[in-house]
Design a protein around this motif. Sequence first.
Motif, PDB file in Angstrom:
ATOM      1  N   HIS A  21       0.870  -1.243  -0.050  1.00  0.00           N
ATOM      2  CA  HIS A  21      -0.173   0.075   0.065  1.00  0.00           C
ATOM      3  C   HIS A  21       1.073   1.251  -0.030  1.00  0.00           C
ATOM      4  CE1 HIS A  21      -3.304  -2.416   0.873  1.00  0.00           C
ATOM      5  NE2 HIS A  21      -2.832  -3.081   1.917  1.00  0.00           N
ATOM      6  N   PRO A  22       1.500   1.550  -1.102  1.00  0.00           N
ATOM      7  CA  PRO A  22       2.326   2.674  -1.282  1.00  0.00           C
ATOM      8  C   PRO A  22       1.962   3.972  -0.616  1.00  0.00           C
ATOM      9  CG  PRO A  22       2.124   1.926  -3.507  1.00  0.00           C
ATOM     10  CD  PRO A  22       0.971   1.180  -2.529  1.00  0.00           C
ATOM     11  N   GLY A  23       0.573   4.419  -0.774  1.00  0.00           N
ATOM     12  CA  GLY A  23       0.112   5.665   0.015  1.00  0.00           C
ATOM     13  C   GLY A  23       0.491   5.584   1.247  1.00  0.00           C
ATOM     14  N   GLU A  24       0.071   4.511   1.936  1.00  0.00           N
ATOM     15  CA  GLU A  24       0.118   4.402   3.635  1.00  0.00           C
ATOM     16  C   GLU A  24       1.645   4.481   3.947  1.00  0.00           C
ATOM     17  OE1 GLU A  24      -1.779   0.747   4.867  1.00  0.00           O
ATOM     18  OE2 GLU A  24      -3.785   1.547   4.089  1.00  0.00           O
ATOM     19  N   ALA A  25       2.500   3.820   2.894  1.00  0.00           N
ATOM     20  CA  ALA A  25       4.002   3.725   3.309  1.00  0.00           C
ATOM     21  C   ALA A  25       4.418   5.214   3.180  1.00  0.00           C
ATOM     22  CB  ALA A  25       4.536   2.791   2.177  1.00  0.00           C
ATOM     23  N   ALA A  26       3.770   5.991   2.140  1.00  0.00           N
ATOM     24  CA  ALA A  26       4.424   7.412   2.099  1.00  0.00           C
ATOM     25  C   ALA A  26       4.154   8.066   3.317  1.00  0.00           C
ATOM     26  CB  ALA A  26       3.918   8.023   0.874  1.00  0.00           C
ATOM     27  N   ARG A  27       2.959   7.857   3.724  1.00  0.00           N
ATOM     28  CA  ARG A  27       2.510   8.456   4.980  1.00  0.00           C
ATOM     29  C   ARG A  27       3.600   8.265   6.296  1.00  0.00           C
ATOM     30  NH1 ARG A  27      -2.247   8.288   2.073  1.00  0.00           N
ATOM     31  NH2 ARG A  27      -2.906   6.171   2.985  1.00  0.00           N
ATOM     32  N   ALA A  28       3.812   6.948   6.347  1.00  0.00           N
ATOM     33  CA  ALA A  28       4.509   6.324   7.590  1.00  0.00           C
ATOM     34  C   ALA A  28       5.808   6.927   7.471  1.00  0.00           C
ATOM     35  CB  ALA A  28       4.624   4.766   7.482  1.00  0.00           C
ATOM     36  N   TYR A  29       6.517   6.854   6.042  1.00  0.00           N
ATOM     37  CA  TYR A  29       7.726   7.500   6.037  1.00  0.00           C
ATOM     38  C   TYR A  29       7.778   8.987   6.393  1.00  0.00           C
ATOM     39  CZ  TYR A  29      12.396   8.545   4.047  1.00  0.00           C
ATOM     40  OH  TYR A  29      13.472   9.045   3.635  1.00  0.00           O
ATOM     41  N   ASP A  30       6.886   9.989   6.069  1.00  0.00           N
ATOM     42  CA  ASP A  30       6.807  11.122   6.618  1.00  0.00           C
ATOM     43  C   ASP A  30       6.793  11.423   7.924  1.00  0.00           C
ATOM     44  OD1 ASP A  30       6.096  13.895   4.847  1.00  0.00           O
ATOM     45  OD2 ASP A  30       5.014  13.848   6.824  1.00  0.00           O
ATOM     46  N   ARG A  31       5.762  10.359   8.502  1.00  0.00           N
ATOM     47  CA  ARG A  31       6.114  10.509  10.018  1.00  0.00           C
ATOM     48  C   ARG A  31       7.338  10.269  10.538  1.00  0.00           C
ATOM     49  NH1 ARG A  31       0.760   7.962   9.111  1.00  0.00           N
ATOM     50  NH2 ARG A  31       1.988   5.912   9.423  1.00  0.00           N
ATOM     51  N   SER A  32       7.961   9.119  10.171  1.00  0.00           N
ATOM     52  CA  SER A  32       9.240   8.581  10.629  1.00  0.00           C
ATOM     53  C   SER A  32      10.298   9.699  10.504  1.00  0.00           C
ATOM     54  CB  SER A  32       9.964   7.540   9.894  1.00  0.00           C
ATOM     55  OG  SER A  32      10.214   7.954   8.402  1.00  0.00           O
ATOM     56  N   ILE A  33      10.109  10.801   9.652  1.00  0.00           N
ATOM     57  CA  ILE A  33      11.087  11.749   9.788  1.00  0.00           C
ATOM     58  C   ILE A  33      10.915  12.739  10.896  1.00  0.00           C
ATOM     59  CG2 ILE A  33      12.105  13.767   8.530  1.00  0.00           C
ATOM     60  CD1 ILE A  33      10.998  12.549   5.811  1.00  0.00           C
ATOM     61  N   GLY A  34       9.691  13.024  11.154  1.00  0.00           N
ATOM     62  CA  GLY A  34       9.419  13.895  12.451  1.00  0.00           C
ATOM     63  C   GLY A  34       9.630  13.102  13.633  1.00  0.00           C
ATOM     64  N   ASP A  35       9.445  11.933  13.792  1.00  0.00           N
ATOM     65  CA  ASP A  35       9.938  10.780  14.884  1.00  0.00           C
ATOM     66  C   ASP A  35      11.071  10.948  15.137  1.00  0.00           C
ATOM     67  OD1 ASP A  35       6.969  10.370  14.976  1.00  0.00           O
ATOM     68  OD2 ASP A  35       7.162   8.424  14.156  1.00  0.00           O
ATOM     69  N   ALA A  36      11.971  10.948  14.290  1.00  0.00           N
ATOM     70  CA  ALA A  36      13.475  11.039  14.356  1.00  0.00           C
ATOM     71  C   ALA A  36      13.948  12.461  14.667  1.00  0.00           C
ATOM     72  CB  ALA A  36      14.159  10.738  13.205  1.00  0.00           C
ATOM     73  N   GLY A  37      12.966  13.354  14.878  1.00  0.00           N
ATOM     74  CA  GLY A  37      13.339  14.626  15.349  1.00  0.00           C
ATOM     75  C   GLY A  37      13.639  15.760  14.052  1.00  0.00           C
ATOM     76  N   GLY A  38      13.330  15.340  12.962  1.00  0.00           N
ATOM     77  CA  GLY A  38      13.408  15.982  11.742  1.00  0.00           C
ATOM     78  C   GLY A  38      14.818  16.226  10.961  1.00  0.00           C
ATOM     79  N   VAL A  39      14.846  16.501   9.763  1.00  0.00           N
ATOM     80  CA  VAL A  39      16.246  16.519   9.299  1.00  0.00           C
ATOM     81  C   VAL A  39      16.949  18.002   9.432  1.00  0.00           C
ATOM     82  CG1 VAL A  39      17.229  17.040   6.872  1.00  0.00           C
ATOM     83  CG2 VAL A  39      15.558  15.166   7.389  1.00  0.00           C
TER      84      VAL A  39
END
Length: 259
Positions: free
Chosen positions: A106-124
């Motif tokens: 489910h690529p759409g869900e994976a994209a949203r999860a990736y977006d959240r993972s960046i924030g969970d890591a404290g951002g770039v």
Amino acid sequence: MEIVIVQHKDEAAKIAADIVESYVREGKTLGLATGSTPLGTYQELIRRHREQDLSFRDCQAFLLDEYVGLPRSHEQTYYQTIRREFTSHIDIDDAQVHSPDGTAEHPGEAARAYDRSIGDAGGVDIQILGIGSDGHIGFNEPTSSLQSRTRIKTLHPDTVRDNARFFDDDESKVPHHVMTQGIGTIGEARHLLLLAFGENKAEAIAAMVEGPVSAMCPASALQMHEHVTVIVDTAAASGLKHTQYYNYALENKPTWQAF
């Protein structure tokens, strides 16, 4: 924006590496781009790792984008490309190099999860960027929302045509869908570092720096960011009208203010 105009790519690579190194030495989070534009910077960082003990072991990294449908073992995935061209040559933990999952059911869900993972890591902390001749950043083509998040995009035929060189010049082999960080996601990085070389980028650079903020030039959204460094060669800068101001501003920057 800080506009740095140089004569040669080698000079640009050293300046860009200086900026990135300051974040690496603090163990910050890196945003990595693929393509030919940042290769000189990556090669310079690899050299500093090997010759000057620059260590990436405390860093993690997030990639901008990925093709949808290519297995991760395919040599043209950005998962493989960034490892081949950069991260396998330094001491960053491979598990700390994150990229969108273009093989997800489910690529759409994976994209949203990736977006959240960046924030969970404290951002770039420092995001490296290139720019397309049409002003796109990541795979955010013209008309992309300037507040967009990581999502699935359909590639413009011109982009498919441009990328065919990586697929035996066969457009039929180029995936037509990608997962890309959105402009809103990219804009949350604390420092944006954009590189561009060659006359074919001149129109896009002029639109990004001096044109109106418009979805027709997605990179123009960078005008609203609080910290952007743009490093271009003279050919890419040839469409700019106010180079005298940019050079003056850079040369007269307070000595305490780093890039």
